[in-house]
Design an enzyme around this catalytic site. Structure first.
Site, mmCIF file in Angstrom:
data_model
loop_
_atom_site.group_PDB
_atom_site.id
_atom_site.type_symbol
_atom_site.label_atom_id
_atom_site.label_comp_id
_atom_site.label_asym_id
_atom_site.label_seq_id
_atom_site.Cartn_x
_atom_site.Cartn_y
_atom_site.Cartn_z
ATOM 1 C CE1 TYR A 125 -4.275 -1.302 -0.122
ATOM 2 C CE2 TYR A 125 -3.612 -2.691 1.707
ATOM 3 C CZ TYR A 125 -4.522 -2.366 0.710
ATOM 4 O OH TYR A 125 -5.670 -3.095 0.555
ATOM 5 C CG ASN A 185 -12.674 -2.326 1.975
ATOM 6 O OD1 ASN A 185 -11.798 -3.132 2.246
ATOM 7 N ND2 ASN A 185 -12.483 -1.324 1.142
ATOM 8 C CG HIS A 238 -6.830 -4.519 -2.868
ATOM 9 N ND1 HIS A 238 -6.733 -3.149 -2.805
ATOM 10 C CD2 HIS A 238 -5.981 -4.914 -3.854
ATOM 11 C CE1 HIS A 238 -5.849 -2.738 -3.718
ATOM 12 N NE2 HIS A 238 -5.383 -3.786 -4.360
ATOM 13 C CD GLU A 266 -2.579 -3.577 -6.453
ATOM 14 O OE1 GLU A 266 -2.705 -2.434 -5.989
ATOM 15 O OE2 GLU A 266 -3.557 -4.331 -6.675
HETATM 16 P P1 CMP Z 1 -8.529 -0.918 -0.879
HETATM 17 O O1 CMP Z 1 -9.328 -1.012 -2.108
HETATM 18 O O2 CMP Z 1 -7.762 -2.099 -0.424
HETATM 19 O O3 CMP Z 1 -7.513 0.320 -1.040
HETATM 20 C C1 CMP Z 1 -7.009 1.057 0.041
HETATM 21 C C2 CMP Z 1 -7.704 0.712 1.315
HETATM 22 O O4 CMP Z 1 -7.598 1.708 2.307
HETATM 23 C C3 CMP Z 1 -9.196 0.606 1.073
HETATM 24 O O5 CMP Z 1 -9.506 -0.511 0.321
HETATM 25 C C4 CMP Z 1 -9.715 0.629 2.495
HETATM 26 O O6 CMP Z 1 -9.543 -0.635 3.153
HETATM 27 C C5 CMP Z 1 -8.765 1.633 3.106
HETATM 28 N N1 CMP Z 1 -9.353 2.975 3.118
HETATM 29 C C6 CMP Z 1 -9.627 3.763 2.080
HETATM 30 N N2 CMP Z 1 -10.142 4.935 2.472
HETATM 31 C C7 CMP Z 1 -10.173 4.873 3.812
HETATM 32 C C8 CMP Z 1 -10.607 5.780 4.806
HETATM 33 N N3 CMP Z 1 -11.094 6.973 4.498
HETATM 34 N N4 CMP Z 1 -10.496 5.387 6.075
HETATM 35 C C9 CMP Z 1 -9.985 4.182 6.384
HETATM 36 N N5 CMP Z 1 -9.553 3.267 5.474
HETATM 37 C C10 CMP Z 1 -9.670 3.623 4.201
#
Ligand code: CMP
Length: 138
Positions: free
Chosen positions: A50, A113, A116, A127
Protein backbone atom coordinates in the site's frame (compact mmCIF):
# COMPACT_ATOMS: atom_id res chain seq x y z
CA UNK A 1 -9.49 -7.79 -24.16
CA UNK A 2 -8.43 -10.51 -21.73
CA UNK A 3 -6.82 -8.92 -18.71
CA UNK A 4 -5.58 -9.87 -15.24
CA UNK A 5 -6.14 -8.21 -11.91
CA UNK A 6 -4.98 -8.80 -8.36
CA UNK A 7 -7.76 -9.61 -5.91
CA UNK A 8 -7.38 -9.92 -2.14
CA UNK A 9 -9.84 -11.40 0.33
CA UNK A 10 -8.73 -9.28 3.27
CA UNK A 11 -8.02 -10.59 6.80
CA UNK A 12 -11.35 -9.26 8.11
CA UNK A 13 -13.26 -11.46 5.64
CA UNK A 14 -11.00 -14.52 6.04
CA UNK A 15 -11.38 -14.28 9.83
CA UNK A 16 -15.18 -14.20 9.45
CA UNK A 17 -15.11 -17.37 7.29
CA UNK A 18 -16.37 -15.55 4.21
CA UNK A 19 -13.60 -16.74 1.84
CA UNK A 20 -15.60 -19.64 0.39
CA UNK A 21 -18.60 -17.45 -0.40
CA UNK A 22 -16.39 -14.82 -2.04
CA UNK A 23 -14.49 -17.38 -4.17
CA UNK A 24 -17.85 -18.83 -5.25
CA UNK A 25 -18.99 -15.37 -6.40
CA UNK A 26 -15.73 -14.95 -8.31
CA UNK A 27 -16.25 -18.25 -10.13
CA UNK A 28 -19.95 -17.58 -10.74
CA UNK A 29 -18.99 -14.27 -12.37
CA UNK A 30 -16.84 -16.00 -14.96
CA UNK A 31 -13.31 -15.19 -13.79
CA UNK A 32 -10.52 -17.70 -14.26
CA UNK A 33 -8.37 -17.98 -11.13
CA UNK A 34 -4.80 -17.99 -12.49
CA UNK A 35 -3.08 -18.07 -9.07
CA UNK A 36 -4.25 -18.22 -5.46
CA UNK A 37 -2.49 -18.34 -2.08
CA UNK A 38 -3.16 -17.83 1.63
CA UNK A 39 -0.66 -15.25 2.88
CA UNK A 40 0.12 -13.75 6.24
CA UNK A 41 1.65 -10.38 5.41
CA UNK A 42 4.14 -8.78 7.77
CA UNK A 43 3.60 -5.10 8.58
CA UNK A 44 6.42 -4.34 6.16
CA UNK A 45 4.81 -6.44 3.41
CA UNK A 46 1.55 -4.53 3.86
CA UNK A 47 3.38 -1.17 3.89
CA UNK A 48 5.08 -2.08 0.61
CA UNK A 49 1.84 -3.19 -0.98
CA UNK A 50 0.00 0.00 0.00
CA UNK A 51 2.99 2.34 -0.50
CA UNK A 52 0.89 4.72 -2.65
CA UNK A 53 -1.22 5.44 0.46
CA UNK A 54 1.72 6.06 2.83
CA UNK A 55 0.80 9.72 3.44
CA UNK A 56 -2.86 9.01 4.13
CA UNK A 57 -4.18 9.25 7.71
CA UNK A 58 -5.48 5.66 7.53
CA UNK A 59 -2.14 4.12 6.41
CA UNK A 60 -1.11 2.87 9.87
CA UNK A 61 -4.39 1.24 10.72
CA UNK A 62 -4.84 -0.16 7.19
CA UNK A 63 -1.42 -1.84 7.27
CA UNK A 64 -2.11 -3.13 10.79
CA UNK A 65 -5.35 -4.70 9.57
CA UNK A 66 -3.72 -6.20 6.48
CA UNK A 67 -1.01 -7.82 8.62
CA UNK A 68 -3.38 -8.92 11.39
CA UNK A 69 -4.09 -12.38 9.97
CA UNK A 70 -4.13 -14.44 6.81
CA UNK A 71 -5.44 -13.00 3.55
CA UNK A 72 -6.13 -14.76 0.27
CA UNK A 73 -4.41 -13.29 -2.78
CA UNK A 74 -5.52 -14.20 -6.30
CA UNK A 75 -4.70 -13.33 -9.88
CA UNK A 76 -8.04 -13.21 -11.72
CA UNK A 77 -8.40 -13.26 -15.48
CA UNK A 78 -11.37 -12.23 -17.64
CA UNK A 79 -12.20 -9.81 -20.41
CA UNK A 80 -11.89 -6.35 -18.80
CA UNK A 81 -10.94 -8.03 -15.48
CA UNK A 82 -9.94 -4.86 -13.61
CA UNK A 83 -13.27 -3.12 -14.11
CA UNK A 84 -15.25 -6.36 -13.79
CA UNK A 85 -13.72 -7.16 -10.38
CA UNK A 86 -14.18 -3.58 -9.15
CA UNK A 87 -17.85 -3.75 -10.18
CA UNK A 88 -18.33 -7.05 -8.34
CA UNK A 89 -16.64 -5.61 -5.20
CA UNK A 90 -18.55 -2.30 -5.18
CA UNK A 91 -17.11 1.04 -4.03
CA UNK A 92 -14.59 1.31 -1.16
CA UNK A 93 -17.12 2.25 1.52
CA UNK A 94 -19.57 -0.63 2.11
CA UNK A 95 -22.20 1.86 3.27
CA UNK A 96 -22.17 3.43 -0.20
CA UNK A 97 -21.77 0.23 -2.22
CA UNK A 98 -24.56 -1.01 -4.48
CA UNK A 99 -26.79 -3.85 -3.27
CA UNK A 100 -25.48 -7.24 -4.33
CA UNK A 101 -21.81 -6.18 -4.31
CA UNK A 102 -19.28 -8.02 -2.16
CA UNK A 103 -18.43 -4.99 -0.05
CA UNK A 104 -22.11 -4.22 0.58
CA UNK A 105 -22.72 -7.81 1.63
CA UNK A 106 -19.51 -8.61 3.48
CA UNK A 107 -17.80 -5.30 4.38
CA UNK A 108 -18.08 -3.84 7.88
CA UNK A 109 -16.51 -0.39 7.41
CA UNK A 110 -14.53 1.67 4.89
CA UNK A 111 -11.37 -0.02 6.18
CA UNK A 112 -12.70 -3.52 6.93
CA UNK A 113 -14.19 -3.72 3.45
CA UNK A 114 -13.56 -7.44 2.77
CA UNK A 115 -11.80 -7.25 -0.59
CA UNK A 116 -9.19 -5.36 -2.58
CA UNK A 117 -8.74 -4.98 -6.33
CA UNK A 118 -6.22 -3.29 -8.60
CA UNK A 119 -7.39 0.03 -10.02
CA UNK A 120 -5.50 0.21 -13.35
CA UNK A 121 -3.38 -1.97 -15.66
CA UNK A 122 -0.05 -0.71 -14.29
CA UNK A 123 -1.12 -1.28 -10.67
CA UNK A 124 -2.45 -4.75 -11.58
CA UNK A 125 0.96 -5.66 -13.03
CA UNK A 126 2.75 -4.35 -9.91
CA UNK A 127 0.33 -5.97 -7.48
CA UNK A 128 0.29 -9.39 -9.20
CA UNK A 129 4.09 -9.31 -9.26
CA UNK A 130 4.15 -8.39 -5.55
CA UNK A 131 2.67 -11.78 -4.64
CA UNK A 132 3.28 -14.13 -7.58
CA UNK A 133 6.27 -15.10 -9.67
CA UNK A 134 5.56 -15.63 -13.37
CA UNK A 135 5.96 -19.41 -12.99
CA UNK A 136 3.04 -19.48 -10.50
CA UNK A 137 0.56 -17.92 -12.95
CA UNK A 138 -1.24 -20.76 -14.61
P1 CMP B 1 -8.53 -0.92 -0.88
O1 CMP B 1 -9.33 -1.01 -2.11
O2 CMP B 1 -7.76 -2.10 -0.42
O3 CMP B 1 -7.51 0.32 -1.04
C1 CMP B 1 -7.01 1.06 0.04
C2 CMP B 1 -7.70 0.71 1.31
O4 CMP B 1 -7.60 1.71 2.31
C3 CMP B 1 -9.20 0.61 1.07
O5 CMP B 1 -9.51 -0.51 0.32
C4 CMP B 1 -9.72 0.63 2.50
O6 CMP B 1 -9.54 -0.63 3.15
C5 CMP B 1 -8.77 1.63 3.11
N1 CMP B 1 -9.35 2.98 3.12
C6 CMP B 1 -9.63 3.76 2.08
N2 CMP B 1 -10.14 4.93 2.47
C7 CMP B 1 -10.17 4.87 3.81
C8 CMP B 1 -10.61 5.78 4.81
N3 CMP B 1 -11.09 6.97 4.50
N4 CMP B 1 -10.50 5.39 6.07
C9 CMP B 1 -9.98 4.18 6.38
N5 CMP B 1 -9.55 3.27 5.47
C10 CMP B 1 -9.67 3.62 4.20
Amino acid sequence: MTERTLAIIKPDAVERHLAGKIVQRIEDSGFQIRAMRLVRMSKRDAEGFYAVHRDRPFFKSLTELMSSGPAIVMALEAPDAIKKWRTLMGVTDPAKADPGTLRKEFGQSIERNATHGSDAPHTAAYEIGYFFAGIELI
